[in-house]
Design an enzyme around this catalytic site. Structure first.
Site, mmCIF file in Angstrom:
data_model
loop_
_atom_site.group_PDB
_atom_site.id
_atom_site.type_symbol
_atom_site.label_atom_id
_atom_site.label_comp_id
_atom_site.label_asym_id
_atom_site.label_seq_id
_atom_site.Cartn_x
_atom_site.Cartn_y
_atom_site.Cartn_z
ATOM 1 N N CYS A 112 47.355 -87.565 -17.172
ATOM 2 C CA CYS A 112 47.183 -86.483 -18.156
ATOM 3 C C CYS A 112 48.278 -86.475 -19.228
ATOM 4 C CB CYS A 112 47.125 -85.127 -17.455
ATOM 5 S SG CYS A 112 45.800 -85.027 -16.256
ATOM 6 N N HIS A 245 48.722 -79.733 -22.744
ATOM 7 C CA HIS A 245 47.652 -80.368 -21.974
ATOM 8 C C HIS A 245 46.775 -79.257 -21.412
ATOM 9 C CE1 HIS A 245 45.405 -82.447 -19.031
ATOM 10 N NE2 HIS A 245 46.146 -82.088 -17.996
ATOM 11 N N ASN A 275 39.535 -79.836 -17.810
ATOM 12 C CA ASN A 275 40.657 -80.771 -17.908
ATOM 13 C C ASN A 275 40.111 -82.169 -18.217
ATOM 14 O OD1 ASN A 275 42.815 -82.475 -17.504
ATOM 15 N ND2 ASN A 275 43.492 -81.493 -15.598
HETATM 16 N N1 ACO Z 1 35.487 -72.124 -5.487
HETATM 17 C C1 ACO Z 1 35.724 -71.191 -4.585
HETATM 18 N N2 ACO Z 1 36.730 -71.239 -3.698
HETATM 19 C C2 ACO Z 1 37.546 -72.311 -3.781
HETATM 20 C C3 ACO Z 1 37.364 -73.338 -4.712
HETATM 21 C C4 ACO Z 1 36.265 -73.210 -5.598
HETATM 22 N N3 ACO Z 1 35.999 -74.116 -6.546
HETATM 23 N N4 ACO Z 1 38.333 -74.256 -4.554
HETATM 24 C C5 ACO Z 1 39.111 -73.832 -3.544
HETATM 25 N N5 ACO Z 1 38.642 -72.658 -3.079
HETATM 26 C C6 ACO Z 1 39.159 -71.829 -1.997
HETATM 27 C C7 ACO Z 1 40.035 -72.597 -1.038
HETATM 28 O O1 ACO Z 1 39.257 -73.269 -0.084
HETATM 29 C C8 ACO Z 1 40.854 -71.484 -0.445
HETATM 30 O O2 ACO Z 1 40.076 -70.841 0.546
HETATM 31 P P1 ACO Z 1 40.758 -70.291 1.885
HETATM 32 O O3 ACO Z 1 41.757 -69.281 1.435
HETATM 33 O O4 ACO Z 1 39.605 -69.731 2.627
HETATM 34 O O5 ACO Z 1 41.392 -71.490 2.525
HETATM 35 C C9 ACO Z 1 41.020 -70.493 -1.600
HETATM 36 O O6 ACO Z 1 40.010 -70.835 -2.558
HETATM 37 C C10 ACO Z 1 42.358 -70.555 -2.266
HETATM 38 O O7 ACO Z 1 42.680 -71.919 -2.463
HETATM 39 P P2 ACO Z 1 43.972 -72.340 -3.197
HETATM 40 O O8 ACO Z 1 44.006 -73.835 -3.329
HETATM 41 O O9 ACO Z 1 45.139 -71.643 -2.569
HETATM 42 O O10 ACO Z 1 43.708 -71.700 -4.609
HETATM 43 P P3 ACO Z 1 44.724 -71.515 -5.778
HETATM 44 O O11 ACO Z 1 44.819 -70.094 -6.128
HETATM 45 O O12 ACO Z 1 45.999 -72.292 -5.570
HETATM 46 O O13 ACO Z 1 43.952 -72.246 -6.962
HETATM 47 C C11 ACO Z 1 43.861 -74.328 -8.129
HETATM 48 C C12 ACO Z 1 43.579 -73.604 -6.837
HETATM 49 C C13 ACO Z 1 43.056 -73.696 -9.249
HETATM 50 C C14 ACO Z 1 43.481 -75.786 -7.986
HETATM 51 C C15 ACO Z 1 45.383 -74.176 -8.431
HETATM 52 O O14 ACO Z 1 46.152 -74.622 -7.350
HETATM 53 C C16 ACO Z 1 45.776 -74.928 -9.652
HETATM 54 O O15 ACO Z 1 45.466 -74.524 -10.752
HETATM 55 N N6 ACO Z 1 46.525 -76.025 -9.498
HETATM 56 C C17 ACO Z 1 46.835 -76.896 -10.598
HETATM 57 C C18 ACO Z 1 45.930 -78.040 -10.454
HETATM 58 C C19 ACO Z 1 45.480 -78.645 -11.727
HETATM 59 O O16 ACO Z 1 45.390 -78.063 -12.777
HETATM 60 N N7 ACO Z 1 45.170 -79.906 -11.599
HETATM 61 C C20 ACO Z 1 44.685 -80.660 -12.678
HETATM 62 C C21 ACO Z 1 45.180 -82.044 -12.618
HETATM 63 S S1 ACO Z 1 46.886 -82.089 -12.836
HETATM 64 C C22 ACO Z 1 47.155 -81.780 -14.374
HETATM 65 O O17 ACO Z 1 46.335 -82.014 -15.213
HETATM 66 C C23 ACO Z 1 48.427 -81.200 -14.700
#
Ligand code: ACO
Length: 318
Positions: A112, A245, A275
Site C-alpha cells: 500500500c 492512503h 482499499n
Molecule cells: N462483518 C461483521 N463482523 C466482522 C467482520 C465483518 N466483515 N469482520 C470481523 N468481524 C467480527 C469479528 O469476527 C469479531 O467478532 P467476535 O468479537 O465475535 O470475535 C468482531 O467483528 C470484532 O473483530 P475485530 O477484528 O476486533 O474488529 P475491529 O474493530 O478491530 O475491526 C478491522 C476490524 C476493521 C479490520 C480493524 O482492525 C482495522 O481497521 N484494521 C486495519 C486493517 C486495514 O485497514 N487493513 C488494510 C490493509 S493494511 C493497509 O492498507 C494499511
C-alpha cells in the site's frame, strides 16, 4: 532542477460491489462495514482485466491532463502488488500498451506504500535531470487476492488505478520524500502462499492481524508526516491537503487528529472504492485535483503505510 506533477488520472472498473451485495455473500452487515471502515462500496475488475489494463486508462487520463504523448514519456514506474504476471513487469506491459518506445520501465513492490515509493524513486530520476517526463502509476486488482468467504478481509479491498506524470521543472514540485520499512512485521500483513508448477502452495489470500495493522499505521503515519514537515521547517497547520492512503476512515481520522489537521483538509475517497492498495493515493489525488479542491501553490502531503511494513510520505507544492 525539481520534479513537478503535471497531470493526474485514474480509473475504476465498471462493476460496483456494495456492502449490501456483501451481506448476501458473507455474515456481515452494511452497518459493521461502514462504522469499522467507512467503506460503502468497492469496484471489481472484470475477469479478463489485468492490472496493466486499469493502469492504461489511468495513464492515458494523466498524460492527457499533462498535455504529453507517448513520445514524451522517458520513464515508467508501476507500483503494484497484483502484477499481470510474474514477469515481464507490469511496467513493461504498460509501456507496450501505451506505445512508449525505449525507456526504463520497472515495477515497485511496497504494497500500500507502493505509490509513495514509486513517486520518490521517479523524483530522483527527474530532479537529477536523467528523465524529463516520468509516468508513475499505482494499479491493483486485489479482488484476485481475497478469500471471498473471509469476512474479516474481503470487505476491505477493491480494484482500481491512479497515475501521475512527473515532469522536470525549475520550481518545486516535490519538496521532500521520506521512505521507511521494517521487515520485523512481515507476518502481520501478507499473502504467504505461492503458485508453483501450476499448483497453489500455502494460503494465496490476504492474511492480516487487523488491530496490529491499525495501531502501527496510526503511529508511523503521524511520525512520517512530522518528519516531512520538520524537514521543511513547517507546521502541520501549514498543510493545505493531506492525501492519505485510503485503507480505513478510522486510521485516516486518528492520524489527522494526532497531527491536529482538521478533516476538511483531508481528502477521503475510501467510502467509494475501499482499499485499493498502491492505487489509493493517486486515485484520491486525482479526485481532489479534478474537483478543484487542490489549487496552484498549495502544500500537499501524500502518506501511506502497507505490508512489510513499509511507510512513507511525499511533500509537494502544487
Ligand atoms: N462483518 C461483521 N463482523 C466482522 C467482520 C465483518 N466483515 N469482520 C470481523 N468481524 C467480527 C469479528 O469476527 C469479531 O467478532 P467476535 O468479537 O465475535 O470475535 C468482531 O467483528 C470484532 O473483530 P475485530 O477484528 O476486533 O474488529 P475491529 O474493530 O478491530 O475491526 C478491522 C476490524 C476493521 C479490520 C480493524 O482492525 C482495522 O481497521 N484494521 C486495519 C486493517 C486495514 O485497514 N487493513 C488494510 C490493509 S493494511 C493497509 O492498507 C494499511
Amino acid at each position: 532542477m525539481y520534479s513537478r506533477i503535471t497531470g493526474t488520472g485514474s480509473y475504476l472498473p465498471d462493476k460496483i460491489l456494495t456492502n449490501q451485495d456483501l451481506e448476501r455473500m458473507v455474515d456481515t452487515s452494511d452497518e459493521w462495514i461502514r462504522t469499522r471502515t467507512g467503506i460503502t462500496q468497492r469496484h471489481i475488475a472484470a475477469k479478463d482485466q489485468v492490472a496493466s489494463d486499469l493502469a492504461l486508462y489511468a495513464s492515458q487520463n494523466a498524460m492527457k491532463a499533462a498535455g504529453v504523448t507517448s513520445k514524451d514519456i522517458d520513464l515508467i514506474i508501476v507500483a503494484t502488488t497484483t502484477p499481470d504476471m510474474v514477469f515481464p513487469s507490469t511496467a513493461c506491459i504498460l509501456q507496450n500498451k501505451l506505445g512508449v518506445e525505449n525507456c526504463p520501465a520497472f515495477d515497485v513492490q511496497a504494497v500500500c506504500s507502493g505509490f509513495v515509493y514509486a513517486l520518490a524513486t521517479a523524483d530522483m530520476f527527474v530532479s537529477s535531470g536523467k528523465c524529463r517526463n516520468a509516468l508513475v502509476v499505482g494499479t491493483e486488482i486485489y479482488s484476485k487476492l481475497l478469500d471471498w468467504n473471509d469476512r474479516s478481509t474481503c470487505v476491505l479491498f477493491g480494484d482500481g488505478a491512479g497515475a501521475v506524470v512527473l515532469s522536470q521543472s525549475e520550481n518545486p514540485g516535490i519538496l521532500s520524500t521520506h521512505l521507511h520499512a521494517s521487515g520485523d512485521y512481515c507476518n502481520v500483513l501478507s499473502v504467504p502462499g505461492s503458485i508453483s508448477g501450476g499448483k497453489v502452495e500455502g494460503n494465496p489470500y490476504v492474511n492480516m492481524e487487523g488491530s496490529v495493522v491499525f495501531k502501527f499505521a496510526v503511529k508511523v503515519l503521524e511520525e512520517v508526516v512530522q518528519e516531512a514537515i520538520a524537514k521543511n521547517n513547517l507546521q502541520a497547520t501549514d498543510i493545505d491537503w493531506l492525501i492519505p492512503h485510503q485503507a480505513n476512515i478510522r486510521i485516516i481520522q486518528s492520524t489527522a487528529k494526532k497531527l491536529g489537521i482538521p478533516m476538511d483538509k483531508v481528502v477521503v475517497a475510501v467510502d467509494k472504492h475501499g482499499n485499493t492498495s498502491a492505487a489509493s493515493i493517486p486515485l484520491a489525488l486525482d479526485i481532489a485535483v479534478r474537483d478543484g479542491r487542490i489549487q496552484s501553490d498549495q502544500l500537499v502531503l501524500l502518506e501511506g503505510v502497507g505490508g512489510g511494513f513499509t511507510w512513507g510520505a511525499v511533500l509537494l507544492r502544487w
